[in-house]
Design an enzyme around this catalytic site. Structure first.
Site, PDB file in Angstrom:
ATOM      1  N   TYR A 191      -5.326  -7.352  14.091  1.00  0.00           N
ATOM      2  CA  TYR A 191      -6.181  -6.207  13.763  1.00  0.00           C
ATOM      3  C   TYR A 191      -7.075  -5.940  14.973  1.00  0.00           C
ATOM      4  O   TYR A 191      -7.510  -6.876  15.633  1.00  0.00           O
ATOM      5  CB  TYR A 191      -7.014  -6.546  12.527  1.00  0.00           C
ATOM      6  CG  TYR A 191      -7.622  -5.350  11.845  1.00  0.00           C
ATOM      7  CD1 TYR A 191      -6.819  -4.415  11.204  1.00  0.00           C
ATOM      8  CD2 TYR A 191      -8.994  -5.155  11.835  1.00  0.00           C
ATOM      9  CE1 TYR A 191      -7.378  -3.317  10.566  1.00  0.00           C
ATOM     10  CE2 TYR A 191      -9.559  -4.062  11.196  1.00  0.00           C
ATOM     11  CZ  TYR A 191      -8.744  -3.140  10.564  1.00  0.00           C
ATOM     12  OH  TYR A 191      -9.300  -2.058   9.936  1.00  0.00           O
ATOM     13  N   ARG A 251      10.543   3.425  -8.753  1.00  0.00           N
ATOM     14  CA  ARG A 251      10.320   2.096  -9.338  1.00  0.00           C
ATOM     15  C   ARG A 251      10.728   2.144 -10.807  1.00  0.00           C
ATOM     16  O   ARG A 251      10.845   3.227 -11.384  1.00  0.00           O
ATOM     17  CB  ARG A 251       8.851   1.714  -9.210  1.00  0.00           C
ATOM     18  CG  ARG A 251       7.895   2.678  -9.912  1.00  0.00           C
ATOM     19  CD  ARG A 251       6.487   2.433  -9.455  1.00  0.00           C
ATOM     20  NE  ARG A 251       6.326   2.846  -8.067  1.00  0.00           N
ATOM     21  CZ  ARG A 251       5.454   2.297  -7.226  1.00  0.00           C
ATOM     22  NH1 ARG A 251       4.666   1.328  -7.618  1.00  0.00           N
ATOM     23  NH2 ARG A 251       5.369   2.738  -5.996  1.00  0.00           N
ATOM     24  N   TYR A 288      -3.324   6.859   8.100  1.00  0.00           N
ATOM     25  CA  TYR A 288      -4.348   5.809   7.962  1.00  0.00           C
ATOM     26  C   TYR A 288      -3.722   4.458   7.648  1.00  0.00           C
ATOM     27  O   TYR A 288      -4.435   3.480   7.441  1.00  0.00           O
ATOM     28  CB  TYR A 288      -5.397   6.183   6.912  1.00  0.00           C
ATOM     29  CG  TYR A 288      -4.898   6.234   5.502  1.00  0.00           C
ATOM     30  CD1 TYR A 288      -4.345   7.394   4.980  1.00  0.00           C
ATOM     31  CD2 TYR A 288      -4.973   5.115   4.674  1.00  0.00           C
ATOM     32  CE1 TYR A 288      -3.881   7.445   3.684  1.00  0.00           C
ATOM     33  CE2 TYR A 288      -4.511   5.156   3.378  1.00  0.00           C
ATOM     34  CZ  TYR A 288      -3.970   6.315   2.874  1.00  0.00           C
ATOM     35  OH  TYR A 288      -3.508   6.365   1.591  1.00  0.00           O
ATOM     36  N   MET A 348       2.615   1.248   6.141  1.00  0.00           N
ATOM     37  CA  MET A 348       3.212   0.206   5.313  1.00  0.00           C
ATOM     38  C   MET A 348       4.668  -0.069   5.638  1.00  0.00           C
ATOM     39  O   MET A 348       5.130  -1.190   5.540  1.00  0.00           O
ATOM     40  CB  MET A 348       3.040   0.565   3.836  1.00  0.00           C
ATOM     41  CG  MET A 348       1.574   0.528   3.410  1.00  0.00           C
ATOM     42  SD  MET A 348       1.346   0.507   1.605  1.00  0.00           S
ATOM     43  CE  MET A 348       2.132   2.039   1.127  1.00  0.00           C
ATOM     44  N   PHE A 385      -6.777   8.122  11.006  1.00  0.00           N
ATOM     45  CA  PHE A 385      -8.085   7.904  10.392  1.00  0.00           C
ATOM     46  C   PHE A 385      -8.302   6.410  10.278  1.00  0.00           C
ATOM     47  O   PHE A 385      -7.452   5.686   9.769  1.00  0.00           O
ATOM     48  CB  PHE A 385      -8.151   8.537   9.000  1.00  0.00           C
ATOM     49  CG  PHE A 385      -9.494   8.338   8.360  1.00  0.00           C
ATOM     50  CD1 PHE A 385     -10.533   9.202   8.642  1.00  0.00           C
ATOM     51  CD2 PHE A 385      -9.727   7.266   7.509  1.00  0.00           C
ATOM     52  CE1 PHE A 385     -11.788   9.009   8.081  1.00  0.00           C
ATOM     53  CE2 PHE A 385     -10.975   7.063   6.949  1.00  0.00           C
ATOM     54  CZ  PHE A 385     -12.008   7.935   7.233  1.00  0.00           C
TER      55      PHE A 385
END
Lengths: 384, 384
Positions: free
Chosen positions: B82, B214, B284, B287, B309
């Protein structure tokens, strides 16, 4: 000789007004969209249309074209794949609806309607917007559709004037620069690329210029360096690991906050890799026809952003005054010798020659423009 | 019970000041970066550190943590991947340099230095910036590093308060919206996604929400609709041709000028396809860990732009007042019942239990946070 000028009793903001009715005019028109190669081979789709100018309406100007380039975008427009699609109509008196080719060019005012302000006969003008047709000897159109070139004089060549509109201050509008900052660009040998090198150089910015590898690379490097290019890399070199540290050495702490991309694909992605925090990646072309891959991390963590630049939008979103100021700046740079003409090749459009002869010359020029086999930008000169 | 409060003779801007020295405190610390799974299996790298709070310095506050979430970014931080890397140091009295885990959380002021203004004992605060460590029972830190939650009262749950900082007005800062305009987002069932649905709904905006297919899709749709979602599509549906006309029908002339992307890859590219002129595509998260392909035409011809963002940058680029105003807005929405808690699962950190017990509970919670097998956001409650 197509020009009728007479002094006017009630002088308004322009010194003269004049009428230029029934001037014989020619325009290169097309009546259908199609691939230029097809359009060109089927001559009825792309031909010279003869007509005469109408009486001067109160708010119109009549202009005589002096020089107009053949740009790739012009050809895309004929193809029907460009977002600006000039309407087909019969306003030039053709039997079937047609549009006039070309978007850029320099013209001279030869007549003014009596309500027109801010122009004089003899003024050099460019089209205020794209899509109005510049591959023609003359045009009659509202004065609001042309734009004055302020400060134009004999120090400014017709080639310069004819190619100014495609190159607004692409880097001004996007990033605040400081002297010594860097700009990176691909397609650096394109007309816009050469322009960027010179503008940046004139403003005290440094440039990293990416070009495709080629047999005469050294020659190209020499030429771009003579324009003011700081560093030159091939696309292959750019994607190498060791380039990263090389570039760091060049930058030496200075900011790289603008990347200009006209290529797309992998190379466009690579340009983005070197941008500093808050850097902007600006796409104005897509020669490779490949989309670019944009990684998430620099967007999120470095505030890098991706934009597009389109000269037609620039024109639409800036006032006449702003545009004039921009052209004024460029013309000053030209006068100071800081902005060279693009490499170009002359195409003669002899207005009094046979249609066959003209069409053949034009066809050849468009073909060179598309295939890139010309020795530079094809520029049509309108000659008697 | 860790709290020593006494009235002060010279009252400044705060009602009380106090000292809370030698309060026993615990922090979940790590001494090296590493994959959470490895770090967790090698306990010396990630362990509970016991210490006591120092004397209150003049410009410091002492705070007692009430609740702190375990976010994916926290785990990336432990991994060392990070961009915010808390420095390892021995300020907590550990033998080796360590950092405290966690970035978000709500705490209560238990003591104030005598030069601190604008806070009172008992105030609920959050960390002003990320990277300061929130997985700990107590902290002693400069008052400038905490941020008041204005208007906090019993209508606002600790879960709400503990999860507010990750969600500034992501859509305010990017695009001017008008009531009835649309926002499109992927990962719509994420904590941020649910938040966006509710904020947009509260402001009169409509949302198109993309989720992964899903087994319990209908259930999820029902839930998101109950939050205020206007339309819900699966990723697969989004990439179908017929979706284009479906979406046109939904929009019915209203603007779609904001796309929020936390997935990346093909899905992020698809979101961009539907943006109107001047639309902004804001990433932002990533994944899928795939870069997105960005085509040139919308950049150039529609003035669509791509941004990132990052809440930490939002915090850094906004003043304390602006941040307070934003938290105030959100707290009002909570009080009005327009903002639900994220789905969450409680993790008890019993400060008086054995270290072994605490570490096991924490390890399990982090694992759930990483693998997504938890029933929602893992939220640590600090209990006696």
């Amino acid at each position: 000789m197509h020009l009728v000028v007479r002094p006017l009793s009630t002088v308004k903001s322009s010194l003269f007004y004049s009428t230029s009715s029934h001037v014989p005019a020619r325009a290169m028109v097309y009546a259908q969209y199609g691939k230029p190669s097809e359009v060109l081979s089927r001559m009825p789709l792309y031909r010279i249309h003869k007509h005469t100018l109408p009486d001067v309406k109160p708010q119109d100007v009549h202009i005589r074209f002096l020089a107009a380039p053949i740009n790739p975008a012009d050809c895309n427009q004929v193809e029907g794949v460009y977002p600006i699609k000039p309407p087909f109509n019969t306003s030039l008196g053709s039997d079937e609806p047609v549009a006039v080719g070309g978007n850029e060019g320099v013209a001279e005012v030869i007549a003014l309607g009596d309500q027109v302000k801010g122009f004089s006969v003899g003024d050099k003008v460019v089209m205020a917007q794209a899509g109005r047709g510049t591959w023609r000897s003359h045009a009659a159109l509202p004065a609001s559709e042309v734009q004055l070139l302020p400060g134009f004089n004999s120090q400014v060549s017709l080639v310069h004037a004819a190619t100014l509109t495609a190159h607004p201050h692409i880097n001004v509008d996007n990033v605040e620069h400081h002297i010594g900052d860097y700009v990176i660009q691909n397609g650096a040998n394109s007309a816009v690329g050469q322009f960027v090198i010179q503008i940046a150089h004139a403003w005290g910015l440094k440039t990293i210029n990416v070009v495709r590898d080629r047999p005469n690379l050294d020659e190209l490097k020499e030429y771009l360096t003579s324009l003011g290019a700081t560093h030159i890399l091939t696309e292959e070199e750019l994607s190498k690991r060791e380039t990263r540290s090389k570039l760091k050495g060049w930058l030496d702490g200075r900011k790289l906050r603008l990347a200009l991309n006209c290529v797309g694909g992998k190379n466009a992605t690579e340009l983005g890799r070197y941008l500093d925090h808050e850097g902007k990646h600006v796409t104005y072309g897509a020669m490779s026809k490949q989309p670019m891959a944009v990684p998430a991390a620099p967007l999120i963590f470095k505030d890098v952003s991706y934009h597009g630049f389109w000269v037609s939008r620039w024109t639409d979103t800036h006032s006449r005054q702003e545009r004039e100021a921009m052209f004024g700046d460029l013309i000053n740079l030209i006068k100071e010798g800081k902005l060279r003409e693009p490499v170009w090749e002359k195409v003669s459009w002899k207005l009094n020659a046979s249609e066959q002869e003209n069409e053949t010359a034009f066809k050849e020029a468009v073909n060179k423009g598309i295939t890139g086999f010309g020795k530079g930008k094809q520029i049509v000169f309108f000659e008697d």
